[in-house]
Design a protein around this motif. Structure first.
Motif, short mmCIF file in Angstrom:
data_model
loop_
_atom_site.label_atom_id
_atom_site.label_comp_id
_atom_site.label_asym_id
_atom_site.label_seq_id
_atom_site.Cartn_x
_atom_site.Cartn_y
_atom_site.Cartn_z
N THR A 1 0.83 -1.21 0.00
CA THR A 1 0.00 0.00 0.00
C THR A 1 0.86 1.26 0.00
N LEU A 2 1.92 1.26 0.79
CA LEU A 2 2.81 2.42 0.84
C LEU A 2 3.55 2.62 -0.49
N GLU A 3 3.84 1.52 -1.20
CA GLU A 3 4.46 1.66 -2.53
C GLU A 3 3.50 2.36 -3.49
N GLU A 4 2.22 2.00 -3.44
CA GLU A 4 1.23 2.68 -4.28
C GLU A 4 1.11 4.15 -3.89
N VAL A 5 1.13 4.40 -2.58
CA VAL A 5 1.06 5.80 -2.12
C VAL A 5 2.28 6.58 -2.58
N SER A 6 3.46 5.94 -2.60
CA SER A 6 4.68 6.62 -3.02
C SER A 6 4.57 7.09 -4.47
N HIS A 7 4.02 6.25 -5.35
CA HIS A 7 3.86 6.64 -6.75
C HIS A 7 2.91 7.83 -6.87
N ARG A 8 1.90 7.87 -6.03
CA ARG A 8 0.95 8.99 -6.09
C ARG A 8 1.57 10.27 -5.54
N VAL A 9 2.39 10.14 -4.49
CA VAL A 9 2.99 11.32 -3.88
C VAL A 9 4.09 11.90 -4.76
N LEU A 10 4.89 11.02 -5.39
CA LEU A 10 6.06 11.47 -6.15
C LEU A 10 5.76 11.73 -7.61
N GLN A 11 4.49 11.86 -7.98
CA GLN A 11 4.16 12.23 -9.35
C GLN A 11 4.44 13.72 -9.57
N LYS A 12 4.29 14.16 -10.82
CA LYS A 12 4.69 15.52 -11.17
C LYS A 12 3.84 16.55 -10.43
N ASP A 13 2.54 16.39 -10.47
CA ASP A 13 1.64 17.34 -9.82
C ASP A 13 0.76 16.60 -8.81
N VAL A 14 0.71 17.12 -7.58
CA VAL A 14 -0.12 16.55 -6.53
C VAL A 14 -1.15 17.59 -6.13
N THR A 15 -2.42 17.30 -6.41
CA THR A 15 -3.48 18.23 -6.05
C THR A 15 -3.81 18.08 -4.57
N ASP A 16 -4.58 19.05 -4.07
CA ASP A 16 -4.99 18.96 -2.67
C ASP A 16 -5.89 17.75 -2.43
N GLN A 17 -6.71 17.39 -3.43
CA GLN A 17 -7.56 16.21 -3.28
C GLN A 17 -6.71 14.94 -3.20
N ASP A 18 -5.68 14.86 -4.05
CA ASP A 18 -4.77 13.71 -3.99
C ASP A 18 -4.06 13.65 -2.64
N ALA A 19 -3.62 14.80 -2.15
CA ALA A 19 -2.91 14.84 -0.87
C ALA A 19 -3.81 14.39 0.28
N ALA A 20 -5.08 14.82 0.25
CA ALA A 20 -6.01 14.40 1.31
C ALA A 20 -6.23 12.89 1.29
N SER A 21 -6.37 12.33 0.08
CA SER A 21 -6.54 10.88 -0.04
C SER A 21 -5.29 10.14 0.44
N VAL A 22 -4.12 10.66 0.10
CA VAL A 22 -2.87 10.03 0.51
C VAL A 22 -2.72 10.07 2.03
N LEU A 23 -3.03 11.21 2.63
CA LEU A 23 -2.91 11.32 4.08
C LEU A 23 -3.85 10.34 4.79
#
Length: 324
Positions: free
Chosen positions: A157-179
């Motif tokens: 799960t953390l590997e999937e989260v890493s790909h989402r966090v380290l992408q080019k652009d992270v929106t606030d919605q993406d950040a809330a889901s990641v947190l």
């Protein structure tokens, strides 16, 4: 519900219990009770002379009294087991073990997957269980395996989260889901670490009590080594969780700084037009000398000057890369 298991030809076989007579006829090495009612408790007390602790007694017992020997020689243990829910957060279920008269009694409120797995393995692996202490050690060993599988799930799960966090652009919605995902995995990792600590204490109690034979003692030592390796893995996952949490919060701050930067640039760019409008908007008796050269084009001249004074800073900011 009462689950009774007898040892037959090196296999752990379950005996169906529909009445008190069925329980009296059985000669079990393991009696597993899942949320037993008053009638089932009375059967166990009258047939085996064992007083089963209530649910409140299991949960509210002090940490210092989780492993002790009663006056009649019965050994009492309280051990936490991990319970993962598919549609909710994970939890820890406390199981009360009683070792008496060459039998193991276990009492818990939920049907745990670890217990189901031990029952299935014992039927398919003849010779793996020799007595009631082997059943208890097998439960602890399976608990370590179950926790290891859960840690592997956290890592994926953390590997999937890493790909989402380290992408080019992270929106606030993406950040809330990641947190939210990180917080869930952090809670699960903490429960696993606590569960392993409790299992280590229980196995250590059995080893200190000289209750195990040489083979069982070696198995207990292997369980302790497995738990030690899991402790290191949980520490690694905590570090990874903290890194992803800091990275996500950092991207949130970057997004907020971008918004503040836009407002700052806009306010700076609008300062010259505001100054020009303020100057030429003054109500003075003496006219502005430079406006005499434009005659009827005073208003277009002033408007053009204000627009040019706004565009010039914007062009300069863009050239310096401050608007990116």
């Amino acid at each position: 519900m009462i689950n009774v298991f007898v040892l037959q030809n090196g296999r752990l076989n379950q005996v169906n219990i529909d009445s008190r007579d069925d329980l009296e006829k059985a000669k079990p090495i393991w009696v597993d009770l899942t949320d037993p009612n008053d009638e089932e408790r009375s059967w166990v007390r009258s047939i085996y002379g064992v007083n089963l602790p209530g649910e409140d007694e299991v949960k509210d017992i002090e940490a210092s009294a989780r492993y002790y020997e009663a006056e009649n020689g019965d050994l009492h243990l309280r051990t936490d087991f991990l319970l993962e829910e598919d549609d909710g957060p994970s939890s820890v279920v406390t199981v009360a073990f009683i070792l008496t008269k060459d039998m193991l009694f276990s009492v818990h409120s939920d049907d745990l997957p670890i217990f189901r797995l031990v029952r299935m393995r014992a039927r398919s692996r003849p010779g793996s269980i020799q007595d009631y202490k082997d059943v208890l050690l097998d439960l602890y060993a399976t608990d370590a395996e179950y926790s290891a599988d859960a840690l592997e799930g956290i890592y994926q799960t953390l590997e999937e989260v890493s790909h989402r966090v380290l992408q080019k652009d992270v929106t606030d919605q993406d950040a809330a889901s990641v947190l939210n995902a990180i917080a869930h995995e952090e809670d699960l990792n903490g429960r696993i670490r606590r569960n392993m600590m409790d299992t280590r204490r229980a196995v250590s109690f059995l080893m200190r009590g000289r209750l195990l034979n040489s083979e069982q003692f070696d198995e207990a030592r292997q369980i302790m080594r497995d738990i030690e390796s899991l402790d290191g893995h949980t520490a690694f996952l905590f570090d990874k969780i903290n890194f992803l949490m800091d990275a996500t919060v950092g991207f949130i701050n970057i997004n907020q700084n971008k918004i503040i930067k836009i407002f700052s640039v806009a306010s700076v760019a609008l300062l010259p037009p505001t100054l020009i409008a303020s100057v030429y908007g003054m109500n003075m008796t003496v006219g502005f000398p430079e406006l005499k050269f434009f005659g009827d084009f005073e208003y277009p001249y002033t408007l053009t000057l204000m627009i040019a004074s706004a565009l010039l800073p914007m062009w300069y900011f863009r050239r310096r890369g401050w608007l990116r």
